[in-house]
Design a protein around this motif. Structure first.
Motif, mmCIF file in Angstrom:
data_model
loop_
_atom_site.group_PDB
_atom_site.id
_atom_site.type_symbol
_atom_site.label_atom_id
_atom_site.label_comp_id
_atom_site.label_asym_id
_atom_site.label_seq_id
_atom_site.Cartn_x
_atom_site.Cartn_y
_atom_site.Cartn_z
ATOM 1 N N ALA B 5 0.861 -1.184 0.000
ATOM 2 C CA ALA B 5 0.000 0.000 0.000
ATOM 3 C C ALA B 5 0.895 1.230 0.000
ATOM 4 C CB ALA B 5 -0.890 -0.019 1.237
ATOM 5 N N ARG B 6 0.589 2.200 -0.873
ATOM 6 C CA ARG B 6 1.449 3.374 -0.999
ATOM 7 C C ARG B 6 1.034 4.463 -0.020
ATOM 8 N NH1 ARG B 6 0.964 6.245 -5.606
ATOM 9 N NH2 ARG B 6 2.953 7.269 -5.326
ATOM 10 N N ILE B 7 1.820 4.602 1.038
ATOM 11 C CA ILE B 7 1.674 5.756 1.930
ATOM 12 C C ILE B 7 3.087 6.239 2.183
ATOM 13 C CG2 ILE B 7 1.035 6.522 4.247
ATOM 14 C CD1 ILE B 7 -1.267 4.687 4.242
ATOM 15 N N TYR B 81 -4.009 10.101 7.507
ATOM 16 C CA TYR B 81 -4.107 9.466 6.184
ATOM 17 C C TYR B 81 -5.248 8.463 6.216
ATOM 18 C CZ TYR B 81 0.530 11.341 5.276
ATOM 19 O OH TYR B 81 1.580 12.189 5.102
ATOM 20 N N PHE B 82 -6.145 8.547 5.247
ATOM 21 C CA PHE B 82 -7.197 7.533 5.155
ATOM 22 C C PHE B 82 -6.917 6.595 3.983
ATOM 23 C CE2 PHE B 82 -11.183 6.056 3.185
ATOM 24 C CZ PHE B 82 -11.620 5.245 4.212
ATOM 25 N N ARG B 83 -7.161 5.333 4.161
ATOM 26 C CA ARG B 83 -7.138 4.403 3.037
ATOM 27 C C ARG B 83 -8.403 3.550 3.058
ATOM 28 N NH1 ARG B 83 -4.055 7.420 1.587
ATOM 29 N NH2 ARG B 83 -2.061 7.159 0.510
#
Lengths: 443, 443
Positions: B5-7, B81-83
């Motif tokens: 996951a890209r954060i 940050y929301f995913r």
């Protein structure tokens, strides 16, 4: 014996109306005091105020605020019966409607079935594109736009990223213009706050129009202003172009130009949506039923059609009336009176269309309007047109509750520069998985 | 290498919160000024105000008015940050969360996954019953209730008709009580106008409770009054009974009694909803994670749990805290402070639950409330409790827009005796086709 839909036979003439859009609704209302049985069939249990669908699709309004239950609208009309059913065919010899709840006999039948999106037979396009005809379409578009950005956060590849962030709208009529304007507002005021990690300079909104101007049918002034407003908002307008093909990723125009997008919204052609069982000679090009000046379908005594599905072809109107709310509403009102006269053996009044003009909103403070009031033409654009647009739409929405919720949302959005309904709730358009294309691109 | 996951890794400690219910939301907020990276994962892009789900299910509120987009709530919190992702498992050795958008590393992990409906392993019941845990459940129940009556119009057979018109609610907690009350209001004020051809004396609302009183955990006074109000509204209450089985048509109770219904709503037991990857010794009966007084999951250094999924077992609370909003909110607030202290090497504050009481509304002007204000117990029922209930719920809803729309709907419903959201829009619960059972009955 076949299964029959249960509606009490009360000895009165039964008028069956298929479809509760603008025309069907007006007709049922205008039969309020008639000594008949009015049966409305619709596959949804509510009327939809279609002109605001684009605001539902762009997170400005909740779907529930532009729909209204039929049973509530007709609560005080004793001769009215609603049945939640889809009509499959009609049998004009036995005077029966075949529906998902069984057979239903009619004395008079009115087709108010409206229009469906016309992909000109392109099956791939039909599967890959999103439509904008009903509330399900609008909610699906909203969910798709929002989930596109959620997915975009996970993408490195530039082309893939653009495919998720770019939008192609086909059709420069009111729906296409209003949708393009609303998307550009989201791009400017809302999305950059929601998706801080994305660069919204990359988000392109393309509007494709087959002819040389937007809002065909409106004044040259309105078209020009609408185009200017959209260009000011950063919408890319492609005039004199048609979409040749779309596979869910690449849009090819008839000029050979290509665009990349995962979201193509088809707001172009519509076809009439007649029901099986009508003789082919009564069906014109574009699937509309040819009707006389009393909205009677050519070749039948007791079948009528109105609104988008009806083409009242006269010397003045070789194409029939425009497929818009106003002709449907006016036809519905008159047909109610004519049906009462018909049953009383009186003479009928021929339909005469009163063109009240047209309007489209592009964004906050920006709309265009060509109005006809007492046969006087008033053309206005900008803030004044925008206020008129809001006022007319607000008073046209069915139901006090809806009117209030819409007004509140508009006021709230105006002052907060926000759109509050940013929910992924319900169906999302399924395209080729992003990963599949990403991997292909990597290989 | 596995998909990640890209954060952005900004060098800060990463706190991953799974679930944005009451607890997860409070925790993320209380980390506002912390020098950390807060990542919230949720399978929906919005927070749901669960206490009003029953009003969505009974056509009183639009779904959109009790949900709020996470991205909007945290618009002004730069470390957030929301995913949009579903978590499949966690790997505590590599400190990775496996999600539908790839692997995500954590420094501290917080399980705020809430609870799921507990059918005690009964697969047939799980398929045939409707739940009331999330917005999808509530909308499905609304659609099902409305389509039941549309279908009932087509039915002759008395038993079949009753199966569509009768409702069985399992569980006499707040959700069951509020749902039964709201259905009885629809029966009295709304449905008879909508479905004039149906006889609503035939519509039964059954409420089944395993224990000897409703609203277990509230005062004896509140339980008694709630029961009295419901009985006055014509709800049939079955105390000291459990549902043995339900096949989508016949409900069998442990006393041998049977009821016929197509719509059984399961508002009884809930289980914690932990994620795969936690060692079995940390999971208690009811699938809750055992935590210490700092909400740390027993057996782990850097994994926490709060709200419904956490059981803080102490001598005072051998069962952990009640699975309600208040403990989750209070734990979320404190855990935020404790995480900041933990990272600063300071000592932690043990959790202390401040019981503020409980309340339930039965219908217009009727509610019961056991309040604890400044350690003073106030018990009230009837109109005053109803006003307090509305006030507390209204100020608890997230977002000005939602608060306003809910208030307007309440005022409108109060004066019009109406519920405006009577739409069949989206998923409807699919049961055995009515025709199939009808034919069986005829043969």
């Amino acid at each position: 014996m076949a299964n029959c839909a249960r509606i009490e036979d009360n000895g009165k003439k039964r008028i069956v109306i298929i479809g509760g859009g603008f025309g069907g609704l007006e007709l049922a209302k205008s039969l309020k005091d008639a000594d008949v049985q009015v049966v409305l069939l619709d596959k949804q249990n509510f009327h939809t105020f279609q002109p605001l669908l684009y605001q539902v699709a762009t997170a400005g309004l909740e779907g529930e605020s532009i729909i209204h239950p039929f049973r509530q609208i007709f609560e005080a009309q004793p001769n009215f019966y609603f049945r939640w059913a889809e009509v499959q065919a009609i049998d004009t010899t036995t005077q029966m409607v075949e529906t998902t709840i069984g057979l239903l006999r009619y004395d008079l039948l009115v087709m108010a079935t409206g229009a469906t999106t016309n992909y000109f037979g392109d099956k791939l396009m039909e599967k890959a594109a999103l439509a904008m005809k009903n509330i399900d379409d609008a909610l699906e578009l909203r969910n798709t736009v929002l989930s596109n950005f959620e997915k975009a956060l996970q993408i490195d590849d530039e082309e893939q990223l653009n495919s998720l962030m770019d939008y192609v709208i086909v059709g420069g009529g009111p729906t296409g213009v209003e949708l393009a304007g609303a998307l550009s507002e989201l791009r400017k005021h809302v999305f950059p706050k929601d998706y801080k990690e994305l660069d919204f300079i990359k988000m392109d909104i393309h509007l494709i129009q087959s002819g040389p101007q937007l809002l065909k049918g409106m004044s040259e002034e309105a078209s020009r202003k609408a185009q200017q407003y959209l260009e000011d908002f950063g919408v890319k307008i492609w005039l004199n172009r048609r979409v040749q093909s779309y596979d869910g990723y690449t849009v090819t125009l008839d000029t050979g130009e290509t665009l990349i997008t995962r979201t193509l919204i088809w707001a172009a052609g519509v076809n009439g949506a007649p029901i099986a069982g009508i003789k082919p000679e009564s069906i014109l090009k574009g699937n509309r039923l040819q009707v006389d000046v009393y909205n009677r379908v050519i070749g039948y005594e007791n079948i009528f059609a109105l609104g988008d599905v009806a083409a009242m072809v006269t010397d003045e109107n070789p194409q029939g009336h425009p497929m818009m709310a106003q002709p449907a509403i006016q036809q519905g009102k008159l047909l109610g009176k004519n049906i009462i006269n018909l049953l009383a053996g009186k003479s009928l009044t021929p339909f005469q269309y009163h063109d009240q003009g047209a309007m489209a909103t592009i964004g906050r403070n920006h709309a265009v309007a060509d109005l006809k009031i007492f046969n006087k033409e008033i053309r206005t654009q900008g803030f004044r047109a925008w206020v008129i647009w809001m006022f007319i739409h607000l008073i046209s929405i069915v139901g006090f509750r809806n009117r209030f919720v819409v007004l509140f949302n508009w006021i709230w959005s105006y002052f907060s520069f926000n759109k509050g309904i940013r929910f992924i709730l319900g169906k999302t358009h399924e395209n080729i998985p992003v990963e599949a294309v990403t991997q292909k691109a990597v290989i």
